[in-house]
Write a protein that holds these residues in place. Structure first.
Motif, PDB file in Angstrom:
ATOM      1  N   GLN A 159      12.159  10.541  32.393  1.00  0.00           N
ATOM      2  CA  GLN A 159      13.444   9.859  32.348  1.00  0.00           C
ATOM      3  C   GLN A 159      14.552  10.852  32.674  1.00  0.00           C
ATOM      4  OE1 GLN A 159      13.674   6.243  31.660  1.00  0.00           O
ATOM      5  NE2 GLN A 159      11.659   6.814  32.442  1.00  0.00           N
ATOM      6  N   ARG A 160      15.613  10.341  33.275  1.00  0.00           N
ATOM      7  CA  ARG A 160      16.680  11.225  33.717  1.00  0.00           C
ATOM      8  C   ARG A 160      18.020  10.516  33.652  1.00  0.00           C
ATOM      9  NH1 ARG A 160      14.763  11.580  40.029  1.00  0.00           N
ATOM     10  NH2 ARG A 160      15.726   9.670  40.806  1.00  0.00           N
ATOM     11  N   THR A 161      19.053  11.320  33.589  1.00  0.00           N
ATOM     12  CA  THR A 161      20.412  10.798  33.667  1.00  0.00           C
ATOM     13  C   THR A 161      21.051  11.342  34.938  1.00  0.00           C
ATOM     14  OG1 THR A 161      21.284  12.644  32.358  1.00  0.00           O
ATOM     15  CG2 THR A 161      20.699  10.637  31.169  1.00  0.00           C
ATOM     16  N   GLN A 162      21.850  10.510  35.546  1.00  0.00           N
ATOM     17  CA  GLN A 162      22.538  10.923  36.771  1.00  0.00           C
ATOM     18  C   GLN A 162      23.752  11.776  36.410  1.00  0.00           C
ATOM     19  OE1 GLN A 162      23.491   7.470  39.155  1.00  0.00           O
ATOM     20  NE2 GLN A 162      21.427   6.644  38.948  1.00  0.00           N
ATOM     21  N   ARG A 163      23.852  12.928  37.052  1.00  0.00           N
ATOM     22  CA  ARG A 163      25.011  13.792  36.848  1.00  0.00           C
ATOM     23  C   ARG A 163      26.019  13.620  37.969  1.00  0.00           C
ATOM     24  NH1 ARG A 163      22.840  19.461  34.473  1.00  0.00           N
ATOM     25  NH2 ARG A 163      24.703  20.145  35.550  1.00  0.00           N
ATOM     26  N   GLN A 164      25.525  13.455  39.190  1.00  0.00           N
ATOM     27  CA  GLN A 164      26.424  13.284  40.326  1.00  0.00           C
ATOM     28  C   GLN A 164      25.671  12.572  41.452  1.00  0.00           C
ATOM     29  OE1 GLN A 164      29.549  15.850  42.977  1.00  0.00           O
ATOM     30  NE2 GLN A 164      28.454  16.917  41.393  1.00  0.00           N
ATOM     31  N   VAL A 165      26.331  11.621  42.066  1.00  0.00           N
ATOM     32  CA  VAL A 165      25.772  10.895  43.202  1.00  0.00           C
ATOM     33  C   VAL A 165      26.745  11.021  44.358  1.00  0.00           C
ATOM     34  CG1 VAL A 165      25.079   8.637  44.100  1.00  0.00           C
ATOM     35  CG2 VAL A 165      24.579   9.224  41.714  1.00  0.00           C
ATOM     36  N   ARG A 166      26.215  11.364  45.523  1.00  0.00           N
ATOM     37  CA  ARG A 166      27.008  11.401  46.757  1.00  0.00           C
ATOM     38  C   ARG A 166      26.281  10.576  47.802  1.00  0.00           C
ATOM     39  NH1 ARG A 166      30.816  15.825  47.080  1.00  0.00           N
ATOM     40  NH2 ARG A 166      31.401  16.151  44.903  1.00  0.00           N
ATOM     41  N   ILE A 167      27.007   9.713  48.450  1.00  0.00           N
ATOM     42  CA  ILE A 167      26.455   8.898  49.526  1.00  0.00           C
ATOM     43  C   ILE A 167      27.359   9.022  50.729  1.00  0.00           C
ATOM     44  CG2 ILE A 167      25.848   6.557  50.266  1.00  0.00           C
ATOM     45  CD1 ILE A 167      25.341   5.886  47.293  1.00  0.00           C
ATOM     46  N   THR A 168      26.761   9.189  51.892  1.00  0.00           N
ATOM     47  CA  THR A 168      27.505   9.188  53.150  1.00  0.00           C
ATOM     48  C   THR A 168      26.798   8.242  54.098  1.00  0.00           C
ATOM     49  OG1 THR A 168      28.118  11.504  52.825  1.00  0.00           O
ATOM     50  CG2 THR A 168      28.432  10.593  55.026  1.00  0.00           C
ATOM     51  N   ALA A 169      27.565   7.317  54.656  1.00  0.00           N
ATOM     52  CA  ALA A 169      27.022   6.376  55.633  1.00  0.00           C
ATOM     53  C   ALA A 169      27.487   6.797  57.023  1.00  0.00           C
ATOM     54  CB  ALA A 169      27.489   4.954  55.330  1.00  0.00           C
ATOM     55  N   PHE A 170      26.560   6.861  57.947  1.00  0.00           N
ATOM     56  CA  PHE A 170      26.842   7.249  59.325  1.00  0.00           C
ATOM     57  C   PHE A 170      26.675   6.020  60.199  1.00  0.00           C
ATOM     58  CE2 PHE A 170      25.280  10.898  57.017  1.00  0.00           C
ATOM     59  CZ  PHE A 170      26.232  11.860  57.295  1.00  0.00           C
ATOM     60  N   GLY A 171      27.775   5.331  60.466  1.00  0.00           N
ATOM     61  CA  GLY A 171      27.695   4.081  61.197  1.00  0.00           C
ATOM     62  C   GLY A 171      27.142   2.993  60.297  1.00  0.00           C
ATOM     63  N   ALA A 172      26.568   1.970  60.920  1.00  0.00           N
ATOM     64  CA  ALA A 172      26.098   0.804  60.174  1.00  0.00           C
ATOM     65  C   ALA A 172      24.632   0.890  59.763  1.00  0.00           C
ATOM     66  CB  ALA A 172      26.309  -0.452  61.012  1.00  0.00           C
ATOM     67  N   ASP A 173      23.895   1.903  60.263  1.00  0.00           N
ATOM     68  CA  ASP A 173      22.445   1.857  60.097  1.00  0.00           C
ATOM     69  C   ASP A 173      21.783   3.107  59.530  1.00  0.00           C
ATOM     70  OD1 ASP A 173      22.311  -0.784  61.187  1.00  0.00           O
ATOM     71  OD2 ASP A 173      22.517   0.074  63.181  1.00  0.00           O
ATOM     72  N   VAL A 174      22.539   4.142  59.198  1.00  0.00           N
ATOM     73  CA  VAL A 174      21.941   5.374  58.661  1.00  0.00           C
ATOM     74  C   VAL A 174      22.825   5.885  57.526  1.00  0.00           C
ATOM     75  CG1 VAL A 174      21.266   7.763  59.148  1.00  0.00           C
ATOM     76  CG2 VAL A 174      20.913   5.990  60.874  1.00  0.00           C
ATOM     77  N   ALA A 175      22.175   6.337  56.456  1.00  0.00           N
ATOM     78  CA  ALA A 175      22.912   6.900  55.327  1.00  0.00           C
ATOM     79  C   ALA A 175      22.085   7.976  54.652  1.00  0.00           C
ATOM     80  CB  ALA A 175      23.260   5.803  54.319  1.00  0.00           C
ATOM     81  N   ALA A 176      22.793   8.880  53.984  1.00  0.00           N
ATOM     82  CA  ALA A 176      22.152   9.916  53.177  1.00  0.00           C
ATOM     83  C   ALA A 176      22.657   9.778  51.749  1.00  0.00           C
ATOM     84  CB  ALA A 176      22.489  11.302  53.720  1.00  0.00           C
ATOM     85  N   THR A 177      21.717   9.804  50.792  1.00  0.00           N
ATOM     86  CA  THR A 177      22.099   9.782  49.381  1.00  0.00           C
ATOM     87  C   THR A 177      21.665  11.100  48.750  1.00  0.00           C
ATOM     88  OG1 THR A 177      20.050   8.798  48.526  1.00  0.00           O
ATOM     89  CG2 THR A 177      21.763   7.277  49.310  1.00  0.00           C
ATOM     90  N   HIS A 178      22.497  11.589  47.853  1.00  0.00           N
ATOM     91  CA  HIS A 178      22.211  12.846  47.146  1.00  0.00           C
ATOM     92  C   HIS A 178      22.456  12.610  45.669  1.00  0.00           C
ATOM     93  CE1 HIS A 178      22.134  14.906  51.015  1.00  0.00           C
ATOM     94  NE2 HIS A 178      23.192  14.173  51.301  1.00  0.00           N
ATOM     95  N   LEU A 179      21.473  12.946  44.874  1.00  0.00           N
ATOM     96  CA  LEU A 179      21.556  12.773  43.430  1.00  0.00           C
ATOM     97  C   LEU A 179      21.293  14.099  42.745  1.00  0.00           C
ATOM     98  CD1 LEU A 179      21.471  11.161  40.713  1.00  0.00           C
ATOM     99  CD2 LEU A 179      19.052  10.712  41.220  1.00  0.00           C
ATOM    100  N   GLU A 180      22.176  14.477  41.848  1.00  0.00           N
ATOM    101  CA  GLU A 180      21.928  15.579  40.929  1.00  0.00           C
ATOM    102  C   GLU A 180      21.662  14.916  39.580  1.00  0.00           C
ATOM    103  OE1 GLU A 180      24.353  19.063  38.561  1.00  0.00           O
ATOM    104  OE2 GLU A 180      25.214  18.285  40.425  1.00  0.00           O
TER     105      GLU A 180
END
Length: 136
Positions: free
Chosen positions: A68-89
């Motif tokens: 089990q984990r708790t989210q410390r930080q979430v970053r999402i970047t969407a590149f156009g309408a069809d690609v995205a990167a998610t980052h979770l600490e």
């Protein structure tokens, strides 16, 4: 290309949140469905290197529960309408271990958003000694 279109960001965040809920409940069928069912899908985990959806599915079937984990930080970047990167600490509950998870998502025609690549890691010493960029 439009970066961080609000509609795309909301769609990706919904998949991100669905994945987190499924992971914490070990709903393997839902986790499998979020990943692109293709031999080109890649997942590098804490202690595994998985190439292809079949390998990812076999790994998921072998896991009885996730830490089990708790989210410390979430970053999402969407590149156009069809690609995205998610980052979770995140922090593993009760251990102080800090982990990072990156997912590359793509909108697959006829399927919607799918994870096409994922990388999970833990910091060896727990909390990062230094965070660069914006303050938390």
């Amino acid at each position: 290309m439009r970066i961080d279109d609000p509609e795309v960001m909301a769609e990706v965040r919904a998949v991100f949140d669905r994945y987190e809920a499924a992971l914490m409940a070990n709903r393997t069928a839902e986790l499998d469905a979020i990943f692109w069912a293709d031999p080109r899908t890649v997942r590098f985990g804490i202690a595994e290197i998985l190439y292809g959806h079949d390998a990812i599915r076999a790994f998921r079937a072998s896991v009885t529960a996730y830490a089990q984990r708790t989210q410390r930080q979430v970053r999402i970047t969407a590149f156009g309408a069809d690609v995205a990167a998610t980052h979770l600490e995140y922090e593993r509950i009760g251990t102080g271990l800090v982990g990072r998870e990156t997912k590359i998502m793509a909108r697959i025609p006829g399927q919607g958003w799918r994870v096409v690549s994922a990388h999970v890691s833990l910091l060896a010493g727990g909390d990062p000694g230094r965070v660069m960029g914006e303050a938390r």
